[in-house]
Write a protein that holds these residues in place. Structure first.
Motif, PDB file in Angstrom:
ATOM      1  N   LYS A 263       0.857  -1.181   0.000  1.00 49.34           N
ATOM      2  CA  LYS A 263       0.000   0.000   0.000  1.00 49.34           C
ATOM      3  C   LYS A 263       0.900   1.240   0.000  1.00 49.34           C
ATOM      4  N   VAL A 264       0.370   2.349  -0.495  1.00 50.94           N
ATOM      5  CA  VAL A 264       1.082   3.619  -0.429  1.00 50.94           C
ATOM      6  C   VAL A 264       0.294   4.557   0.470  1.00 50.94           C
ATOM      7  N   PRO A 265       0.992   5.456   1.164  1.00 51.37           N
ATOM      8  CA  PRO A 265       0.280   6.382   2.062  1.00 51.37           C
ATOM      9  C   PRO A 265      -0.660   7.291   1.286  1.00 51.37           C
ATOM     10  N   PRO A 266      -1.771   7.659   1.904  1.00 58.13           N
ATOM     11  CA  PRO A 266      -2.712   8.562   1.244  1.00 58.13           C
ATOM     12  C   PRO A 266      -2.137   9.976   1.171  1.00 58.13           C
ATOM     13  N   GLY A 267      -2.658  10.770   0.267  1.00 58.43           N
ATOM     14  CA  GLY A 267      -2.263  12.171   0.173  1.00 58.43           C
ATOM     15  C   GLY A 267      -1.139  12.391  -0.821  1.00 58.43           C
TER      16      GLY A 267
ATOM     17  N   ALA B  43      10.832   6.885   5.379  1.00 60.35           N
ATOM     18  CA  ALA B  43      10.484   5.590   4.793  1.00 60.35           C
ATOM     19  C   ALA B  43       9.197   5.571   3.982  1.00 60.35           C
ATOM     20  N   GLY B  44       8.264   6.466   4.243  1.00 64.26           N
ATOM     21  CA  GLY B  44       7.001   6.423   3.501  1.00 64.26           C
ATOM     22  C   GLY B  44       6.325   5.080   3.686  1.00 64.26           C
ATOM     23  N   SER B  45       6.055   4.378   2.595  1.00 65.18           N
ATOM     24  CA  SER B  45       5.398   3.067   2.651  1.00 65.18           C
ATOM     25  C   SER B  45       6.316   1.972   3.182  1.00 65.18           C
ATOM     26  N   GLY B  46       7.612   2.251   3.221  1.00 66.18           N
ATOM     27  CA  GLY B  46       8.586   1.239   3.649  1.00 66.18           C
ATOM     28  C   GLY B  46       9.110   0.395   2.504  1.00 66.18           C
ATOM     29  N   ALA B  47       8.804   0.769   1.263  1.00 66.76           N
ATOM     30  CA  ALA B  47       9.161  -0.057   0.106  1.00 66.76           C
ATOM     31  C   ALA B  47      10.665  -0.315  -0.010  1.00 66.76           C
ATOM     32  N   LEU B  48      11.494   0.698   0.236  1.00 61.84           N
ATOM     33  CA  LEU B  48      12.942   0.491   0.106  1.00 61.84           C
ATOM     34  C   LEU B  48      13.448  -0.481   1.169  1.00 61.84           C
ATOM     35  N   GLY B  49      13.071  -0.264   2.411  1.00 62.97           N
ATOM     36  CA  GLY B  49      13.508  -1.154   3.481  1.00 62.97           C
ATOM     37  C   GLY B  49      12.964  -2.560   3.329  1.00 62.97           C
TER      38      GLY B  49
ATOM     39  N   ARG C  66       2.188  10.555  10.252  1.00 65.13           N
ATOM     40  CA  ARG C  66       1.343   9.537  10.893  1.00 65.13           C
ATOM     41  C   ARG C  66       0.751   8.550   9.892  1.00 65.13           C
ATOM     42  N   ALA C  67       0.138   9.066   8.814  1.00 64.30           N
ATOM     43  CA  ALA C  67      -0.504   8.178   7.837  1.00 64.30           C
ATOM     44  C   ALA C  67       0.533   7.285   7.151  1.00 64.30           C
ATOM     45  N   ALA C  68       1.693   7.837   6.843  1.00 66.94           N
ATOM     46  CA  ALA C  68       2.743   7.044   6.196  1.00 66.94           C
ATOM     47  C   ALA C  68       3.276   5.972   7.143  1.00 66.94           C
ATOM     48  N   ALA C  69       3.484   6.315   8.411  1.00 67.97           N
ATOM     49  CA  ALA C  69       3.960   5.329   9.389  1.00 67.97           C
ATOM     50  C   ALA C  69       2.933   4.202   9.562  1.00 67.97           C
TER      51      ALA C  69
ATOM     52  N   ALA D 234       1.405  -1.419   8.290  1.00 66.05           N
ATOM     53  CA  ALA D 234       0.502  -2.362   7.617  1.00 66.05           C
ATOM     54  C   ALA D 234       1.274  -3.178   6.578  1.00 66.05           C
ATOM     55  N   ASN D 235       2.186  -2.546   5.844  1.00 63.78           N
ATOM     56  CA  ASN D 235       2.982  -3.273   4.850  1.00 63.78           C
ATOM     57  C   ASN D 235       3.925  -4.262   5.512  1.00 63.78           C
ATOM     58  N   VAL D 236       4.542  -3.879   6.610  1.00 66.43           N
ATOM     59  CA  VAL D 236       5.432  -4.798   7.335  1.00 66.43           C
ATOM     60  C   VAL D 236       4.643  -6.019   7.785  1.00 66.43           C
ATOM     61  N   ALA D 237       3.459  -5.800   8.336  1.00 64.06           N
ATOM     62  CA  ALA D 237       2.627  -6.919   8.800  1.00 64.06           C
ATOM     63  C   ALA D 237       2.179  -7.793   7.627  1.00 64.06           C
ATOM     64  N   ALA D 238       1.784  -7.175   6.524  1.00 63.33           N
ATOM     65  CA  ALA D 238       1.282  -7.936   5.379  1.00 63.33           C
ATOM     66  C   ALA D 238       2.376  -8.769   4.717  1.00 63.33           C
TER      67      ALA D 238
END
Length: 185
Positions: A15-19, A53-59, A77-80, A85-89
């Motif tokens: 997922k990507v952060p909203p906004g 990190a945004g969505s965390g895609a690089l990490g 906040r929304a990005a974190a 959610a991405n880490v969990a998924a």
């Protein structure tokens, strides 16, 4: 939506952060960056710090390709929440999210890692001033492992980051509106 390119979680969607304040690194740019890191044998067993990190895609891409410890630092906040959610998924071990300003995290005891960080991604929003990027690069120096690799992503319209004297072998690649600098400490 974006996806992990390769490794044990390759193909998984993120997922990507909203906004509009978060600008995810394109799949094309990530693929090029990680091909170079793979070729340099930087990822296997690496301790990785993903700043802004945004969505965390690089990490998460680094974890998918063999990094053993990854910390995603994101203040928005929304990005974190999206990164968590991405880490969990994705479910890769050794990945954590820290919801904190990058400067504050780097000044905290939690930023110091025995042996130092092997790989750092610095991908701030394009609106972040070059002076702030220079300050972050300076704060990183005492936290890095010998021969650490730093990857900085900025707008192609932005001047090259001001590198502290400890950094060398700086290389730039342009991908449309994105410039990526890689350096060694």
């Amino acid at each position: 939506m974006t996806r992990l390119i390769a490794g044990t979680a390759g193909g998984r969607r993120l997922k990507v952060p909203p906004g509009e304040t978060t600008r995810p690194t394109s799949d094309r740019v990530r693929e090029a960056v990680f091909s170079a890191l793979d070729a340099a044998d930087v990822l296997e067993g690496a301790r990785v710090l993903d700043l802004y990190a945004g969505s965390g895609a690089l990490g998460l891409e680094a974890a998918s390709r063999g990094a053993t410890q990854v910390v995603l630092v994101e203040a928005a906040r929304a990005a974190a929440q999206t990164a968590r959610a991405n880490v969990a998924a994705v479910g890769l071990p050794g990945v954590t999210v820290v919801a904190e300003r990058v400067e504050r995290f780097l000044a905290s005891p939690g930023a110091a890692l025995e042996g130092g960080w092997d790989l750092v991604f610095l991908d701030p929003p394009y609106a972040v001033e070059s002076s702030e990027v220079a300050t972050v690069l300076g704060a990183l120096v005492p936290l890095l492992a010998p021969a650490a690799t730093i990857v900085v992503e900025r707008s192609s319209r932005t001047a090259e980051p001001v590198w502290p004297g400890e950094f060398s072998d700086v290389r730039q690649r342009k991908y449309g509106e994105t410039s990526v600098w890689t350096a060694r400490c």
